[in-house]
Motif scaffolding. Structure first.
Motif, mmCIF file in Angstrom:
data_model
loop_
_atom_site.group_PDB
_atom_site.id
_atom_site.type_symbol
_atom_site.label_atom_id
_atom_site.label_comp_id
_atom_site.label_asym_id
_atom_site.label_seq_id
_atom_site.Cartn_x
_atom_site.Cartn_y
_atom_site.Cartn_z
ATOM 1 N N TRP A 160 11.288 -9.344 41.428
ATOM 2 C CA TRP A 160 11.790 -9.858 42.697
ATOM 3 C C TRP A 160 10.631 -10.047 43.668
ATOM 4 C CZ3 TRP A 160 16.644 -6.355 43.933
ATOM 5 C CH2 TRP A 160 17.588 -6.511 42.903
ATOM 6 N N ALA A 161 10.774 -10.952 44.636
ATOM 7 C CA ALA A 161 9.683 -11.236 45.558
ATOM 8 C C ALA A 161 10.217 -11.549 46.946
ATOM 9 C CB ALA A 161 8.859 -12.421 45.050
ATOM 10 N N LEU A 162 9.406 -11.206 47.963
ATOM 11 C CA LEU A 162 9.684 -11.508 49.356
ATOM 12 C C LEU A 162 8.379 -11.909 50.021
ATOM 13 C CD1 LEU A 162 11.335 -11.415 52.068
ATOM 14 C CD2 LEU A 162 10.764 -8.967 52.162
ATOM 15 N N ILE A 163 8.376 -13.024 50.731
ATOM 16 C CA ILE A 163 7.224 -13.461 51.505
ATOM 17 C C ILE A 163 7.687 -13.914 52.867
ATOM 18 C CG2 ILE A 163 5.880 -14.176 49.485
ATOM 19 C CD1 ILE A 163 6.668 -17.089 50.225
ATOM 20 N N GLY A 164 6.758 -13.976 53.840
ATOM 21 C CA GLY A 164 7.155 -14.491 55.136
ATOM 22 C C GLY A 164 6.023 -14.502 56.125
ATOM 23 N N GLU A 165 6.226 -15.266 57.168
ATOM 24 C CA GLU A 165 5.293 -15.326 58.282
ATOM 25 C C GLU A 165 5.981 -15.988 59.456
ATOM 26 O OE1 GLU A 165 0.749 -16.768 59.399
ATOM 27 O OE2 GLU A 165 1.682 -17.431 57.532
ATOM 28 N N ASN A 166 5.898 -15.300 60.620
ATOM 29 C CA ASN A 166 6.355 -15.870 61.882
ATOM 30 C C ASN A 166 7.812 -16.336 61.829
ATOM 31 O OD1 ASN A 166 5.880 -16.422 64.580
ATOM 32 N ND2 ASN A 166 5.198 -18.525 64.183
ATOM 33 N N GLY A 167 8.669 -15.481 61.244
ATOM 34 C CA GLY A 167 10.099 -15.774 61.219
ATOM 35 C C GLY A 167 10.545 -16.778 60.189
ATOM 36 N N ARG A 168 9.650 -17.181 59.276
ATOM 37 C CA ARG A 168 10.007 -18.065 58.166
ATOM 38 C C ARG A 168 9.762 -17.291 56.871
ATOM 39 N NH1 ARG A 168 10.529 -23.419 59.263
ATOM 40 N NH2 ARG A 168 9.822 -23.980 57.186
ATOM 41 N N HIS A 169 10.844 -16.862 56.222
ATOM 42 C CA HIS A 169 10.754 -15.970 55.074
ATOM 43 C C HIS A 169 11.424 -16.604 53.862
ATOM 44 C CE1 HIS A 169 10.845 -12.456 58.229
ATOM 45 N NE2 HIS A 169 9.801 -13.263 58.372
ATOM 46 N N ALA A 170 11.104 -16.083 52.686
ATOM 47 C CA ALA A 170 11.751 -16.529 51.447
ATOM 48 C C ALA A 170 11.807 -15.354 50.497
ATOM 49 C CB ALA A 170 10.988 -17.690 50.819
ATOM 50 N N PHE A 171 12.882 -15.256 49.722
ATOM 51 C CA PHE A 171 12.988 -14.180 48.736
ATOM 52 C C PHE A 171 13.758 -14.651 47.518
ATOM 53 C CE2 PHE A 171 16.470 -13.501 51.799
ATOM 54 C CZ PHE A 171 17.578 -13.397 50.968
ATOM 55 N N SER A 172 13.495 -13.967 46.413
ATOM 56 C CA SER A 172 14.215 -14.233 45.168
ATOM 57 C C SER A 172 14.613 -12.915 44.550
ATOM 58 C CB SER A 172 13.347 -15.035 44.192
ATOM 59 O OG SER A 172 12.165 -14.334 43.873
ATOM 60 N N ALA A 173 15.837 -12.852 44.020
ATOM 61 C CA ALA A 173 16.369 -11.656 43.379
ATOM 62 C C ALA A 173 17.545 -12.080 42.517
ATOM 63 C CB ALA A 173 16.814 -10.622 44.413
ATOM 64 N N GLU A 174 17.964 -11.194 41.609
ATOM 65 C CA GLU A 174 19.090 -11.547 40.762
ATOM 66 C C GLU A 174 19.868 -10.316 40.344
ATOM 67 O OE1 GLU A 174 16.755 -11.686 36.458
ATOM 68 O OE2 GLU A 174 17.290 -13.559 37.478
ATOM 69 N N THR A 175 21.153 -10.528 40.105
ATOM 70 C CA THR A 175 22.022 -9.544 39.475
ATOM 71 C C THR A 175 22.371 -10.074 38.088
ATOM 72 O OG1 THR A 175 24.079 -10.535 40.277
ATOM 73 C CG2 THR A 175 22.964 -9.001 41.761
ATOM 74 N N ASP A 176 23.315 -9.457 37.413
ATOM 75 C CA ASP A 176 23.682 -9.942 36.082
ATOM 76 C C ASP A 176 24.229 -11.360 36.121
ATOM 77 O OD1 ASP A 176 22.883 -7.600 34.906
ATOM 78 O OD2 ASP A 176 24.892 -6.725 34.812
ATOM 79 N N THR A 177 25.010 -11.672 37.159
ATOM 80 C CA THR A 177 25.710 -12.961 37.225
ATOM 81 C C THR A 177 25.050 -13.955 38.164
ATOM 82 O OG1 THR A 177 27.790 -11.768 36.820
ATOM 83 C CG2 THR A 177 27.969 -14.028 37.659
ATOM 84 N N TYR A 178 24.359 -13.474 39.195
ATOM 85 C CA TYR A 178 23.886 -14.325 40.272
ATOM 86 C C TYR A 178 22.363 -14.228 40.409
ATOM 87 C CZ TYR A 178 28.823 -13.816 41.477
ATOM 88 O OH TYR A 178 30.192 -13.782 41.429
ATOM 89 N N ALA A 179 21.753 -15.330 40.817
ATOM 90 C CA ALA A 179 20.332 -15.353 41.161
ATOM 91 C C ALA A 179 20.182 -16.017 42.523
ATOM 92 C CB ALA A 179 19.520 -16.104 40.114
ATOM 93 N N LEU A 180 19.501 -15.332 43.433
ATOM 94 C CA LEU A 180 19.251 -15.830 44.774
ATOM 95 C C LEU A 180 17.826 -16.342 44.872
ATOM 96 C CD1 LEU A 180 20.737 -12.783 46.719
ATOM 97 C CD2 LEU A 180 21.761 -15.063 46.671
ATOM 98 N N ASP A 181 17.644 -17.540 45.423
ATOM 99 C CA ASP A 181 16.328 -18.082 45.738
ATOM 100 C C ASP A 181 16.475 -18.757 47.098
ATOM 101 O OD1 ASP A 181 13.796 -19.043 45.823
ATOM 102 O OD2 ASP A 181 13.889 -20.171 43.951
ATOM 103 N N LEU A 182 16.216 -17.998 48.177
ATOM 104 C CA LEU A 182 16.613 -18.405 49.513
ATOM 105 C C LEU A 182 15.432 -18.463 50.471
ATOM 106 C CD1 LEU A 182 19.874 -16.283 49.988
ATOM 107 C CD2 LEU A 182 19.667 -18.624 49.111
ATOM 108 N N ASN A 183 15.458 -19.442 51.348
ATOM 109 C CA ASN A 183 14.580 -19.536 52.506
ATOM 110 C C ASN A 183 15.402 -19.183 53.742
ATOM 111 O OD1 ASN A 183 12.032 -20.809 51.384
ATOM 112 N ND2 ASN A 183 13.560 -22.291 50.717
ATOM 113 N N VAL A 184 14.841 -18.349 54.621
ATOM 114 C CA VAL A 184 15.513 -17.979 55.864
ATOM 115 C C VAL A 184 14.536 -18.200 57.008
ATOM 116 C CG1 VAL A 184 17.185 -16.384 54.865
ATOM 117 C CG2 VAL A 184 14.924 -15.547 55.451
#
Length: 384
Positions: free
Chosen positions: A155-179
């Protein structure tokens, strides 16, 4: 920790987490190297710098200093820190999902050892399911020249100045999100610093972040959009567990306001409540506990841990003409993979009924409940 500070990881708990993390990593990987993180959408400059030298903060609380951003987005050298995201999103077909993702960093002041624990969960409204997963990692992580970057296993999380992104997964779901933050960060307790029995913490939130990215379900990638709430805290505090703990409520309203309400149950038996109200421009109003009413409307008993959790709340801040009824979209949104046992918590999406300034307002919310799981009974000594 979402409220006051009766929640410190003791040095022994930190050391135990480091040992258990090592055992779990070895068991999962068979002694192999930690897998490379999956890619996230955008990465800051990858020039590595050393993590600040560990210093002991357990003796006394520091003199408060201002939180400065974006610098304070990055990891600190204090014993406990976390980066916490929760929110709601919809796919292109209109299906609604709740999600939460967090990375905990803990440091042992005696040895300087560092461990990471990460949790992710997805609440699928259409399927009426809630699925969770966790990851562990050991060792301090070098940081980019600006922003921050953390990996916990794959899993990974990165960010700077309120612009972040992360990726993670469970058995059924995978998240790849920018916030991306849609307004300035809110510093709680007026200046972002809280102190209480047992410890201290710095605490700010990005109370409204725009969400874009993908949710993969059963191998099918779906574009999603939504809104998230992000908490960042660091300091020296202790999570003592049942009966101490807290209730934490984060609500985003469609009129552009947000509100955070926290109720902390202290070791002394005292209950401390406060709130932060955020206006559409990002201005904050601190609300003391005597101006807040918080009533529990029901309860749910976990079949997994035996914990008895509140389930449904009515919260009012009369001076702000704000009244909310919050109802879990599902009873079972418990994060049972938390370690140690006394840190198991409930983190869930709730439906809202809100009246603000005399008008009904739609919105969405997340609730966190900590300290409701009783300890396991001591074993009965064998008869001699």
């Amino acid at each position: 920790m979402r409220a006051t500070l009766s929640h410190r990881y003791s040095s022994s708990a930190i050391a135990a987490l480091i040992v258990v993390a090592a055992a779990l990593i070895l068991a999962a990987c068979g002694g192999a190297e930690t897998p490379s993180p999956t890619a996230v959408t955008a990465t800051p400059t990858a020039t590595a710098t050393a993590v600040p030298t560990q210093t002991s903060t357990a003796i006394r609380a520091p003199t408060p200093r201002p939180i400065t951003l974006p610098g304070d987005e990055a990891p600190h050298s204090d014993p406990v820190e976390w980066w916490y995201y929760s929110g709601v999103m919809r796919d292109e077909a209109g299906a609604r999902y709740g999600f939460h993702f967090v990375i905990f960093q803990v440091k042992d002041g005696q040895t300087g050892g560092t461990a990471y624990m990460s949790h992710a969960s997805v609440t699928d409204i259409g399927r009426d399911t809630h699925e969770q997963a966790s990851r562990f990692a050991l060792g301090a992580q070098g940081q980019p020249a600006s922003g921050f970057a953390l990996t916990v296993s794959d899993w990974a999380l990165i960010g700077e100045n309120g612009r972040h992104a992360f990726s993670a997964e469970t058995d059924t779901y995978a998240l790849d999100l920018n916030v991306s933050a849609a307004k300035p960060a809110a510093r709680h307790n007026r200046n972002g610093y809280l102190i209480g029995l047992g410890g201290w913490t710095y605490y700010y939130s990005w109370t409204r972040m725009d969400v874009t990215g993908t949710l993969t379900t059963d191998g099918h990638e779906r574009a999603v959009t939504g809104e998230a709430w992000m908490d960042h805290q660091w300091g020296d505090f202790e999570i003592l567990g049942y009966p101490t703990g807290w209730q934490w409520f984060a609500v985003q309203m469609e009129n552009g306001h947000e509100v955070m309400v926290a109720e902390s149950r202290e070791e002394s038996g005292e209950t401390i409540v406060y709130a932060t109200l955020v206006d559409p421009a990002g201005g904050t109003t601190h609300v003391d506990g005597d101006a807040i009413s918080l009533d529990v409307l029901g309860e749910w008993t976990s079949p997994h841990t035996g914990g008895v959790y509140p389930a449904g709340w009515r919260i009012a801040i009369p001076e702000q003409e704000l009244s909310m009824t919050l109802t879990p979209v599902q009873d079972d949104q418990e994060i049972t993979l938390a370690f140690p046992r006394h840190t198991i918590y409930w983190e869930g999406l709730v439906d809202t009924e809100i009246t603000f300034n005399g008008e009904p307002v739609s919105g969405s919310g997340y609730v966190e409940l900590v300290g409701y799981v009783p300890p396991l009974p001591s074993p009965t000594p064998a008869a001699g």
